[in-house]
Design a protein around this motif. Structure first.
Motif, PDB file in Angstrom:
ATOM      1  N   PRO A  60       0.819  -1.226   0.000  1.00  0.00           N
ATOM      2  CA  PRO A  60       0.000   0.000   0.000  1.00  0.00           C
ATOM      3  C   PRO A  60       0.852   1.274   0.000  1.00  0.00           C
ATOM      4  N   LEU A  61       1.981   1.266   0.692  1.00  0.00           N
ATOM      5  CA  LEU A  61       2.826   2.470   0.712  1.00  0.00           C
ATOM      6  C   LEU A  61       3.410   2.761  -0.668  1.00  0.00           C
ATOM      7  N   ILE A  62       3.897   1.720  -1.336  1.00  0.00           N
ATOM      8  CA  ILE A  62       4.472   1.911  -2.680  1.00  0.00           C
ATOM      9  C   ILE A  62       3.385   2.426  -3.621  1.00  0.00           C
ATOM     10  N   GLU A  63       2.196   1.828  -3.503  1.00  0.00           N
ATOM     11  CA  GLU A  63       1.083   2.237  -4.368  1.00  0.00           C
ATOM     12  C   GLU A  63       0.763   3.723  -4.157  1.00  0.00           C
ATOM     13  N   GLU A  64       0.730   4.123  -2.889  1.00  0.00           N
ATOM     14  CA  GLU A  64       0.406   5.511  -2.562  1.00  0.00           C
ATOM     15  C   GLU A  64       1.468   6.477  -3.098  1.00  0.00           C
ATOM     16  N   ILE A  65       2.730   6.113  -2.945  1.00  0.00           N
ATOM     17  CA  ILE A  65       3.821   7.004  -3.364  1.00  0.00           C
ATOM     18  C   ILE A  65       3.881   7.123  -4.891  1.00  0.00           C
ATOM     19  N   LEU A  66       3.566   6.047  -5.598  1.00  0.00           N
ATOM     20  CA  LEU A  66       3.689   6.081  -7.061  1.00  0.00           C
ATOM     21  C   LEU A  66       2.398   6.526  -7.771  1.00  0.00           C
ATOM     22  N   LYS A  67       1.327   6.681  -6.994  1.00  0.00           N
ATOM     23  CA  LYS A  67       0.021   7.033  -7.577  1.00  0.00           C
ATOM     24  C   LYS A  67       0.116   8.322  -8.403  1.00  0.00           C
ATOM     25  N   ASN A  68      -0.379   8.274  -9.612  1.00  0.00           N
ATOM     26  CA  ASN A  68      -0.372   9.432 -10.527  1.00  0.00           C
ATOM     27  C   ASN A  68       1.031   9.953 -10.855  1.00  0.00           C
ATOM     28  N   LYS A  69       2.034   9.139 -10.653  1.00  0.00           N
ATOM     29  CA  LYS A  69       3.407   9.561 -10.973  1.00  0.00           C
ATOM     30  C   LYS A  69       3.900   8.712 -12.140  1.00  0.00           C
ATOM     31  N   SER A  70       4.840   9.292 -12.889  1.00  0.00           N
ATOM     32  CA  SER A  70       5.418   8.468 -13.955  1.00  0.00           C
ATOM     33  C   SER A  70       6.361   7.442 -13.312  1.00  0.00           C
ATOM     34  N   LYS A  71       6.706   6.449 -14.085  1.00  0.00           N
ATOM     35  CA  LYS A  71       7.538   5.348 -13.580  1.00  0.00           C
ATOM     36  C   LYS A  71       8.901   5.890 -13.120  1.00  0.00           C
ATOM     37  N   PRO A  72       9.377   5.480 -11.913  1.00  0.00           N
ATOM     38  CA  PRO A  72      10.702   5.953 -11.496  1.00  0.00           C
ATOM     39  C   PRO A  72      11.809   5.384 -12.395  1.00  0.00           C
ATOM     40  N   ASP A  73      12.983   5.989 -12.340  1.00  0.00           N
ATOM     41  CA  ASP A  73      14.099   5.513 -13.169  1.00  0.00           C
ATOM     42  C   ASP A  73      14.855   4.361 -12.515  1.00  0.00           C
ATOM     43  N   ALA A  74      14.810   4.302 -11.186  1.00  0.00           N
ATOM     44  CA  ALA A  74      15.510   3.221 -10.472  1.00  0.00           C
ATOM     45  C   ALA A  74      14.918   3.058  -9.079  1.00  0.00           C
ATOM     46  N   ILE A  75      15.168   1.880  -8.488  1.00  0.00           N
ATOM     47  CA  ILE A  75      14.692   1.605  -7.123  1.00  0.00           C
ATOM     48  C   ILE A  75      15.900   1.397  -6.226  1.00  0.00           C
ATOM     49  N   ALA A  76      15.990   2.181  -5.150  1.00  0.00           N
ATOM     50  CA  ALA A  76      17.065   1.995  -4.173  1.00  0.00           C
ATOM     51  C   ALA A  76      16.466   1.323  -2.948  1.00  0.00           C
ATOM     52  N   VAL A  77      17.035   0.209  -2.535  1.00  0.00           N
ATOM     53  CA  VAL A  77      16.466  -0.520  -1.400  1.00  0.00           C
ATOM     54  C   VAL A  77      17.547  -0.853  -0.373  1.00  0.00           C
ATOM     55  N   THR A  78      17.189  -0.744   0.906  1.00  0.00           N
ATOM     56  CA  THR A  78      18.105  -1.166   1.961  1.00  0.00           C
ATOM     57  C   THR A  78      18.193  -2.682   1.926  1.00  0.00           C
ATOM     58  N   GLY A 314      21.303   5.939  -2.897  1.00  0.00           N
ATOM     59  CA  GLY A 314      21.122   5.177  -4.135  1.00  0.00           C
ATOM     60  C   GLY A 314      21.442   6.011  -5.364  1.00  0.00           C
ATOM     61  N   TYR A 315      21.117   7.294  -5.308  1.00  0.00           N
ATOM     62  CA  TYR A 315      21.370   8.169  -6.463  1.00  0.00           C
ATOM     63  C   TYR A 315      22.867   8.200  -6.803  1.00  0.00           C
ATOM     64  N   TYR A 316      23.710   8.292  -5.774  1.00  0.00           N
ATOM     65  CA  TYR A 316      25.162   8.333  -6.040  1.00  0.00           C
ATOM     66  C   TYR A 316      25.614   7.064  -6.767  1.00  0.00           C
ATOM     67  N   LYS A 317      25.019   5.928  -6.391  1.00  0.00           N
ATOM     68  CA  LYS A 317      25.370   4.669  -7.072  1.00  0.00           C
ATOM     69  C   LYS A 317      24.805   4.658  -8.487  1.00  0.00           C
ATOM     70  N   ALA A 318      23.576   5.149  -8.640  1.00  0.00           N
ATOM     71  CA  ALA A 318      22.946   5.176  -9.965  1.00  0.00           C
ATOM     72  C   ALA A 318      23.753   6.068 -10.906  1.00  0.00           C
ATOM     73  N   ALA A 319      24.257   7.193 -10.371  1.00  0.00           N
ATOM     74  CA  ALA A 319      25.032   8.119 -11.198  1.00  0.00           C
ATOM     75  C   ALA A 319      26.291   7.429 -11.728  1.00  0.00           C
ATOM     76  N   LYS A 320      26.775   6.434 -10.960  1.00  0.00           N
ATOM     77  CA  LYS A 320      27.962   5.672 -11.418  1.00  0.00           C
ATOM     78  C   LYS A 320      27.535   4.366 -12.101  1.00  0.00           C
ATOM     79  N   LYS A 321      26.251   4.225 -12.361  1.00  0.00           N
ATOM     80  CA  LYS A 321      25.664   3.019 -12.972  1.00  0.00           C
ATOM     81  C   LYS A 321      25.965   1.752 -12.156  1.00  0.00           C
ATOM     82  N   LYS A 322      26.030   1.906 -10.844  1.00  0.00           N
ATOM     83  CA  LYS A 322      26.285   0.747  -9.976  1.00  0.00           C
ATOM     84  C   LYS A 322      24.950   0.088  -9.604  1.00  0.00           C
ATOM     85  N   TYR A 323      24.366  -0.572 -10.573  1.00  0.00           N
ATOM     86  CA  TYR A 323      23.097  -1.263 -10.340  1.00  0.00           C
ATOM     87  C   TYR A 323      23.354  -2.719  -9.979  1.00  0.00           C
TER      88      TYR A 323
END
Ligand code: KG4
Ligand code: ZN
Length: 339
Positions: A60-78, A314-323
């Motif tokens: 439910p939290l993910i659904e709420e956060i992404l509601k009416n938003k375009s698809k994110p570019d990446a997912i950062a997870v602990t 996560g953004y710092y890793k994404a900027a270095k393409k560390k997926y």
């Protein structure tokens, strides 16, 4: 770049969407479901209960956060460190989303998240903190007490860590002794406001040792013995003296490390960083002893576990393409930063 952050390593289920670029990471939306009221009944976090509650809340939290938003570019997870029962919930949610939305995943170390919590930018408050390197970070929470040298972004050296209890755990256990509710840190610091911090001389464990490690179990035992011998002790004085002992050790070690390594930035983060006395005295000490160093602390609410800090790291890793491919991302409860 839009980063979806997911955090579930302890007792907060948190999801946030951040808009990140070279000028910083701004919060688009965020939501945290705290489990504190439930764990309070047990005097601390119960892993099985935490896992079940994360599982109930995450979708439910993910659904709420992404509601009416375009698809994110990446997912950062602990993906670690933390309670395995919580970590697997966040990691499995991230893997599933990554597969379904065809977007990459970034695995983030929880401690790295706390470090970058000082950089979370909020459109309203216009926080403009940026870490300059080399940096020194004191991360103090319910599960961690670590002094970390960061030579440049993403390059960590643990200078010292607790040998037993974490600083927040020490606050929590001493609060429990007094019959105060979990989490104990805010309770102790509130009562300490009207107390005399010099009333009781509690030990300052390992403060004089020539290393950057910590130990809080002895202080906890010493508080227990004192309380057993003096059950009618003035609670305000007792709390103020305990708080002063913990703060003295944290600050003493941080200033010693800062004097040796001369960082451009000193970071204080993690739940215990919400402690006003710690924030104030450390700031004063840095101004006197390492005046050229910039002291950064997160906004009060971002001291606690949150998904925004995971998205920034996560953004710092994404900027270095560390997926990390969703097939490979794995919860690691003992993931040590820098390993
Ligand atoms: O970072 P956090 O939300 O979760 C963990 O990763 O552990 O930190 C929670 C810890 C608890 O031990 C709590 O007692 C402590 O942070 N804490 C405080 C204060 N606010 C929270 N400790 C001392 N003073 C405070 N004001
Ligand atoms: Zn934490």
């Amino acid at each position: 770049m839009k980063i979806l952050g997911i955090e579930s390593s302890c007792d907060d289920t948190s999801v946030a969407l951040l808009d990140c670029s070279k000028s910083g990471c701004f919060i688009v939306s965020e939501k945290t479901a705290s489990q504190i009221d439930i764990h309070k009944k047990y005097g601390g976090v119960v892993p099985e209960v935490a896992g079940r509650l994360h599982a109930e809340k995450i979708t439910p939290l993910i659904e709420e956060i992404l509601k009416n938003k375009s698809k994110p570019d990446a997912i950062a997870v602990t993906s670690g460190p933390g309670l395995i029962t919580g970590l697997i919930v966040g990691v499995e949610a991230a893997r599933t989303l990554s597969y379904a939305l065809k977007i990459p995943t970034i695995d983030v170390n929880h401690i790295e998240g706390h470090i970058h919590s000082v950089e979370i930018k909020n459109q309203k408050s216009k926080i403009k903190n940026t870490i300059k390197y080399p940096a020194l970070a004191l991360i103090a929470s319910g599960g961690h007490t670590e002094l970390i040298l960061i030579k440049k972004q993403g390059h960590y050296k643990i200078l010292g860590a607790t040998k037993d209890d974490a600083a927040g755990e020490c606050f929590d256990k001493i609060a429990q002794l007094l019959g105060l509710p979990y989490p104990g840190g805010p309770q102790i610091s509130k009562l300490a406001l009207d107390g005399d911090a010099k009333a009781i001389k509690f030990p300052r464990p390992m403060l004089d040792q020539n290393n950057y490690d910590f130990s809080f179990a002895g202080l906890k035992t010493s508080a227990l013995y004192y309380f057993q011998k003096n059950p009618k002790v003035n609670t305000n004085n007792f709390c103020a003296s305990v708080e002063q002992a913990i703060v003295d050790v944290l600050i003493g070690k941080t200033i010693k490390a800062a004097t040796q390594y001369n960082p451009k930035t000193i970071i204080l983060a993690g739940g215990v960083a919400a402690n006003k006395k710690l924030r104030t005295i450390l700031n004063e000490q840095i101004k006197i002893k390492i005046p050229h160093s910039n002291f950064l602390i997160p906004d009060g609410k971002y001291c606690m576990d949150n998904a925004a800090m995971i998205a920034v790291a996560g953004y710092y890793k994404a900027a270095k393409k560390k997926y990390t491919d969703w097939r490979q991302i794995k919860a690691d409860p003992n993931w040590e930063l820098g390993s």
